[in-house]
Design an enzyme around this catalytic site. Sequence first.
Site, PDB file in Angstrom:
ATOM      1  CE  LYS A 122      -4.527  -1.402   1.554  1.00 53.43           C
ATOM      2  NZ  LYS A 122      -5.586  -1.255   2.557  1.00 53.43           N
ATOM      3  CE  LYS A 204      -8.851 -11.398  -3.537  1.00 59.30           C
ATOM      4  NZ  LYS A 204      -8.419 -10.925  -2.245  1.00 59.30           N
ATOM      5  CE  LYS A 207     -13.975  -3.735  -1.880  1.00 61.29           C
ATOM      6  NZ  LYS A 207     -14.692  -4.412  -0.829  1.00 61.29           N
TER       7      LYS A 207
END
Length: 341
Positions: A122, A204, A207
């Site tokens: 991140k 994967k 969203k």
Amino acid sequence: MADKIAANNEKKQKVLSLIQPSGTPTLGNYLGALKNWKDIAEQYDCAFGVADLHSITVRQEPAKLREQVRNMYALLLAINLDPEKNIIFIQSQVPTHAQLAWILNCYTQFGEMSRMTQFKDKSKTHTDNINVGLFAYPALMAADILLYQANFVPVGADQKQHLEITRDIAERFNGLYGPTFVVPEPLIMETGGKIMSLQEPTKKMSKSDSNPKSFISMLDKPDMVMRKFKSAVTDSDAKVEFKKGKDGVNNLMGIYSCCTGKTYDEITAEFEGKGYGDFKVAVAESVIEELRPVQESFEKIIKERAYLEDCMKNGAEIATKISQRTLDKVMKKIGFYQFKG
Ligand code: TRP
């Protein structure tokens, strides 16, 4: 005495899980996690939460965050979790989470936190906002879990490392102060597997993918679901079989199997001599049927604002009461001032 022990043995083990309110969960989140929560709720004593404190480690637009938290909460009710039987709460409404998280920060080493792969990833994608919360995120997650003395936590691969650090923190604290926390185990799900992107089936399903055709949202309308499956990537050998290298078809078979309960062999037999066109339509229809009751229930619940807020308030109240016992114990052991009277 014997009665008491018998009653204790009958006491169900505890499971806790939270989900971040960052957008509508995907079909992957549903089949891989949420769909199992209902079954878990029947077997265990459960607490489920919306992890809104975690979600502010990346910037959120206030009105949108409020809406997403409400939607996520309604979705938890829509998947049929029973707020009378399980604790369903919003993390920011239960003050013990932030309180224990601070304490656990002080029992977590900078070095061990620095090894968290999610933080490393991140901080590469959010280079403009590598905040301390993003770094300390696992201590808050540890607080979520340890406050409820959870025996098991259903986790996907991406959260396994966070559960391991939770165990390390719990063991360290117990070592220093005597038994305080239950050391939680991962609850590995047998069903669901990993659902991949419909456009790049080696990735994967997510969203946050920039291509909306790559994922199905749990609230996508039937015609949208159909369109997305029709444009799903497959291959050129036109045979519905599960085989290495056929990532797109394998993924569709996995989805179809999850939604219908059919085995791969049964699916191959069903589409023998038929093209991918028919197969994709069947997969889409099975997903539409799978999501239909959840969507209908969601549409109903989201309009019942007063009911929803009652559940939220009630959930927060029970969660606070239960988690406060653990926090009190911790504060006492550490030596925070206690009133005599
Ligand atoms: N970090 C988890 C995620 O992003 C969400 C989460 C927060 C969680 N607290 C938790 C999951 C406690 C399990 C237990 O998916």
